[in-house]
Design a protein around this motif. Structure first.
Motif, PDB file in Angstrom:
ATOM      1  N   GLY A   1       0.816  -1.214   0.000  1.00  0.00           N
ATOM      2  CA  GLY A   1       0.000   0.000   0.000  1.00  0.00           C
ATOM      3  C   GLY A   1       0.846   1.258   0.000  1.00  0.00           C
ATOM      4  N   ALA A   2       1.881   1.290   0.818  1.00  0.00           N
ATOM      5  CA  ALA A   2       2.765   2.460   0.870  1.00  0.00           C
ATOM      6  C   ALA A   2       3.423   2.696  -0.489  1.00  0.00           C
ATOM      7  CB  ALA A   2       3.823   2.271   1.961  1.00  0.00           C
ATOM      8  N   ASP A   3       3.812   1.617  -1.144  1.00  0.00           N
ATOM      9  CA  ASP A   3       4.415   1.724  -2.473  1.00  0.00           C
ATOM     10  C   ASP A   3       3.404   2.229  -3.505  1.00  0.00           C
ATOM     11  OD1 ASP A   3       6.728   1.223  -4.249  1.00  0.00           O
ATOM     12  OD2 ASP A   3       5.367  -0.242  -5.155  1.00  0.00           O
ATOM     13  N   PHE A   4       2.171   1.688  -3.460  1.00  0.00           N
ATOM     14  CA  PHE A   4       1.133   2.146  -4.388  1.00  0.00           C
ATOM     15  C   PHE A   4       0.862   3.638  -4.186  1.00  0.00           C
ATOM     16  CE2 PHE A   4      -0.923  -2.342  -4.116  1.00  0.00           C
ATOM     17  CZ  PHE A   4      -0.048  -2.834  -5.069  1.00  0.00           C
ATOM     18  N   ILE A   5       0.780   4.062  -2.939  1.00  0.00           N
ATOM     19  CA  ILE A   5       0.511   5.473  -2.633  1.00  0.00           C
ATOM     20  C   ILE A   5       1.644   6.344  -3.166  1.00  0.00           C
ATOM     21  CG2 ILE A   5       0.300   7.158  -0.756  1.00  0.00           C
ATOM     22  CD1 ILE A   5      -1.041   4.777   0.858  1.00  0.00           C
ATOM     23  N   ALA A   6       2.874   5.952  -2.873  1.00  0.00           N
ATOM     24  CA  ALA A   6       4.034   6.756  -3.288  1.00  0.00           C
ATOM     25  C   ALA A   6       4.129   6.900  -4.802  1.00  0.00           C
ATOM     26  CB  ALA A   6       5.317   6.127  -2.735  1.00  0.00           C
ATOM     27  N   HIS A   7       3.845   5.832  -5.522  1.00  0.00           N
ATOM     28  CA  HIS A   7       4.040   5.865  -6.971  1.00  0.00           C
ATOM     29  C   HIS A   7       2.804   6.247  -7.776  1.00  0.00           C
ATOM     30  CE1 HIS A   7       7.517   3.459  -5.655  1.00  0.00           C
ATOM     31  NE2 HIS A   7       8.112   4.188  -6.572  1.00  0.00           N
ATOM     32  N   ARG A   8       1.621   5.916  -7.292  1.00  0.00           N
ATOM     33  CA  ARG A   8       0.402   6.133  -8.077  1.00  0.00           C
ATOM     34  C   ARG A   8      -0.432   7.315  -7.615  1.00  0.00           C
ATOM     35  NH1 ARG A   8      -2.007   0.529 -10.033  1.00  0.00           N
ATOM     36  NH2 ARG A   8      -0.132  -0.709 -10.051  1.00  0.00           N
ATOM     37  N   LEU A   9      -0.232   7.758  -6.372  1.00  0.00           N
ATOM     38  CA  LEU A   9      -1.114   8.769  -5.800  1.00  0.00           C
ATOM     39  C   LEU A   9      -0.384  10.028  -5.346  1.00  0.00           C
ATOM     40  CD1 LEU A   9      -4.180   8.765  -5.204  1.00  0.00           C
ATOM     41  CD2 LEU A   9      -3.631   8.009  -2.900  1.00  0.00           C
TER      42      LEU A   9
ATOM     43  N   GLY B   1      -2.690  18.916  -7.696  1.00  0.00           N
ATOM     44  CA  GLY B   1      -1.600  19.736  -8.198  1.00  0.00           C
ATOM     45  C   GLY B   1      -0.424  19.902  -7.257  1.00  0.00           C
ATOM     46  N   GLN B   2      -0.493  19.291  -6.097  1.00  0.00           N
ATOM     47  CA  GLN B   2       0.618  19.343  -5.148  1.00  0.00           C
ATOM     48  C   GLN B   2       0.941  17.911  -4.729  1.00  0.00           C
ATOM     49  OE1 GLN B   2      -0.191  21.846  -1.786  1.00  0.00           O
ATOM     50  NE2 GLN B   2      -1.141  23.424  -3.044  1.00  0.00           N
ATOM     51  N   ALA B   3       2.218  17.600  -4.712  1.00  0.00           N
ATOM     52  CA  ALA B   3       2.618  16.260  -4.274  1.00  0.00           C
ATOM     53  C   ALA B   3       2.192  16.044  -2.825  1.00  0.00           C
ATOM     54  CB  ALA B   3       4.127  16.103  -4.409  1.00  0.00           C
ATOM     55  N   LEU B   4       1.816  14.822  -2.504  1.00  0.00           N
ATOM     56  CA  LEU B   4       1.467  14.503  -1.124  1.00  0.00           C
ATOM     57  C   LEU B   4       2.727  14.467  -0.270  1.00  0.00           C
ATOM     58  CD1 LEU B   4      -1.107  11.578  -1.543  1.00  0.00           C
ATOM     59  CD2 LEU B   4      -1.583  14.002  -1.192  1.00  0.00           C
ATOM     60  N   SER B   5       2.650  15.072   0.890  1.00  0.00           N
ATOM     61  CA  SER B   5       3.776  15.041   1.820  1.00  0.00           C
ATOM     62  C   SER B   5       3.883  13.640   2.429  1.00  0.00           C
ATOM     63  CB  SER B   5       3.548  16.056   2.946  1.00  0.00           C
ATOM     64  OG  SER B   5       2.465  15.636   3.771  1.00  0.00           O
ATOM     65  N   ALA B   6       4.996  13.382   3.089  1.00  0.00           N
ATOM     66  CA  ALA B   6       5.172  12.097   3.777  1.00  0.00           C
ATOM     67  C   ALA B   6       4.066  11.914   4.817  1.00  0.00           C
ATOM     68  CB  ALA B   6       6.540  12.034   4.429  1.00  0.00           C
ATOM     69  N   GLN B   7       3.692  12.975   5.508  1.00  0.00           N
ATOM     70  CA  GLN B   7       2.639  12.898   6.521  1.00  0.00           C
ATOM     71  C   GLN B   7       1.289  12.558   5.874  1.00  0.00           C
ATOM     72  OE1 GLN B   7       2.180  16.487   8.802  1.00  0.00           O
ATOM     73  NE2 GLN B   7       0.676  15.582  10.180  1.00  0.00           N
ATOM     74  N   GLN B   8       0.993  13.162   4.737  1.00  0.00           N
ATOM     75  CA  GLN B   8      -0.255  12.866   4.034  1.00  0.00           C
ATOM     76  C   GLN B   8      -0.272  11.422   3.526  1.00  0.00           C
ATOM     77  OE1 GLN B   8       0.114  16.206   1.342  1.00  0.00           O
ATOM     78  NE2 GLN B   8      -1.721  17.173   2.215  1.00  0.00           N
ATOM     79  N   GLN B   9       0.857  10.960   3.027  1.00  0.00           N
ATOM     80  CA  GLN B   9       0.937   9.568   2.566  1.00  0.00           C
ATOM     81  C   GLN B   9       0.718   8.599   3.725  1.00  0.00           C
ATOM     82  OE1 GLN B   9       4.130   8.603  -0.289  1.00  0.00           O
ATOM     83  NE2 GLN B   9       4.534  10.808  -0.374  1.00  0.00           N
TER      84      GLN B   9
ATOM     85  N   VAL C   1      -5.726   5.249   6.712  1.00  0.00           N
ATOM     86  CA  VAL C   1      -7.126   5.075   6.307  1.00  0.00           C
ATOM     87  C   VAL C   1      -7.316   3.685   5.694  1.00  0.00           C
ATOM     88  CG1 VAL C   1      -8.922   5.885   4.710  1.00  0.00           C
ATOM     89  CG2 VAL C   1      -7.562   7.543   6.006  1.00  0.00           C
ATOM     90  N   ILE C   2      -6.427   3.326   4.793  1.00  0.00           N
ATOM     91  CA  ILE C   2      -6.503   2.007   4.145  1.00  0.00           C
ATOM     92  C   ILE C   2      -6.365   0.898   5.183  1.00  0.00           C
ATOM     93  CG2 ILE C   2      -5.238   0.460   2.587  1.00  0.00           C
ATOM     94  CD1 ILE C   2      -4.639   3.056   0.904  1.00  0.00           C
ATOM     95  N   ALA C   3      -5.405   1.029   6.094  1.00  0.00           N
ATOM     96  CA  ALA C   3      -5.181   0.007   7.125  1.00  0.00           C
ATOM     97  C   ALA C   3      -6.418  -0.159   7.999  1.00  0.00           C
ATOM     98  CB  ALA C   3      -3.970   0.375   7.978  1.00  0.00           C
ATOM     99  N   GLU C   4      -7.008   0.949   8.409  1.00  0.00           N
ATOM    100  CA  GLU C   4      -8.181   0.841   9.273  1.00  0.00           C
ATOM    101  C   GLU C   4      -9.349   0.206   8.525  1.00  0.00           C
ATOM    102  OE1 GLU C   4     -11.058   3.339  12.276  1.00  0.00           O
ATOM    103  OE2 GLU C   4      -8.990   4.008  11.970  1.00  0.00           O
ATOM    104  N   TRP C   5      -9.518   0.569   7.261  1.00  0.00           N
ATOM    105  CA  TRP C   5     -10.599  -0.056   6.481  1.00  0.00           C
ATOM    106  C   TRP C   5     -10.377  -1.566   6.381  1.00  0.00           C
ATOM    107  CZ3 TRP C   5     -11.285  -3.000   2.102  1.00  0.00           C
ATOM    108  CH2 TRP C   5     -12.603  -3.135   1.658  1.00  0.00           C
ATOM    109  N   LEU C   6      -9.142  -1.974   6.133  1.00  0.00           N
ATOM    110  CA  LEU C   6      -8.844  -3.407   6.046  1.00  0.00           C
ATOM    111  C   LEU C   6      -9.140  -4.112   7.367  1.00  0.00           C
ATOM    112  CD1 LEU C   6      -5.553  -3.298   3.937  1.00  0.00           C
ATOM    113  CD2 LEU C   6      -7.758  -4.239   3.200  1.00  0.00           C
ATOM    114  N   HIS C   7      -8.790  -3.483   8.484  1.00  0.00           N
ATOM    115  CA  HIS C   7      -9.102  -4.073   9.794  1.00  0.00           C
ATOM    116  C   HIS C   7     -10.612  -4.178   9.991  1.00  0.00           C
ATOM    117  CE1 HIS C   7      -5.219  -4.642  11.593  1.00  0.00           C
ATOM    118  NE2 HIS C   7      -4.870  -3.380  11.439  1.00  0.00           N
TER     119      HIS C   7
END
Length: 123
Positions: free
Chosen positions: A46-54, A97-105, A111-117
């Protein structure tokens, strides 16, 4: 893996009000994949997908960069409005139009982790 922040309950309340977002659930294959790989590995993906796709300011194929199926994280992204920059703006307030910061990622991953739980507990 960074420490994930808590996700505010109002997000889950808002998502629950969306008939579209409520349609998404893990299928048998996604559940089996999650069980076989383990939660930590799935979140690394998930972290990789977020970093590269989002995270980029202008992601390639924005609005179509997240497949509908094929990985538990993809399903979670659609369920939580973390699938594209338009949905991130609408549901989470992260402007386009702005890259997501490390904190936003990290927040998106939380959010994804909690949904999966939550999804694991659903059945």
């Amino acid at each position: 893996m960074p420490q994930l922040p808590r996700v505010k309950s109002d997000l889950w309340e808002r998502l629950a009000g969306s008939q579209f977002r409520q349609k998404f659930h893990l299928g048998q294959a996604d559940r089996a994949y999650l069980a076989s790989k383990g939660f930590s590995t799935i979140l690394e993906h998930g972290a990789d997908f977020i970093a590269h796709r989002l995270a980029p300011a202008h992601p390639v194929k924005d609005g179509r960069q997240t497949p509908w199926k094929g990985h538990p994280v993809f399903v979670a992204q659609h369920a939580t409005g973390t699938c594209c920059r338009s949905c991130l703006e609408k549901w989470h307030g992260f402007g386009k139009g702005q890259a997501l910061s490390a904190q936003q990622q990290t927040y998106v991953l939380a959010v994804i982790a909690e949904w999966l739980h939550r999804e694991e507990k659903r059945l």
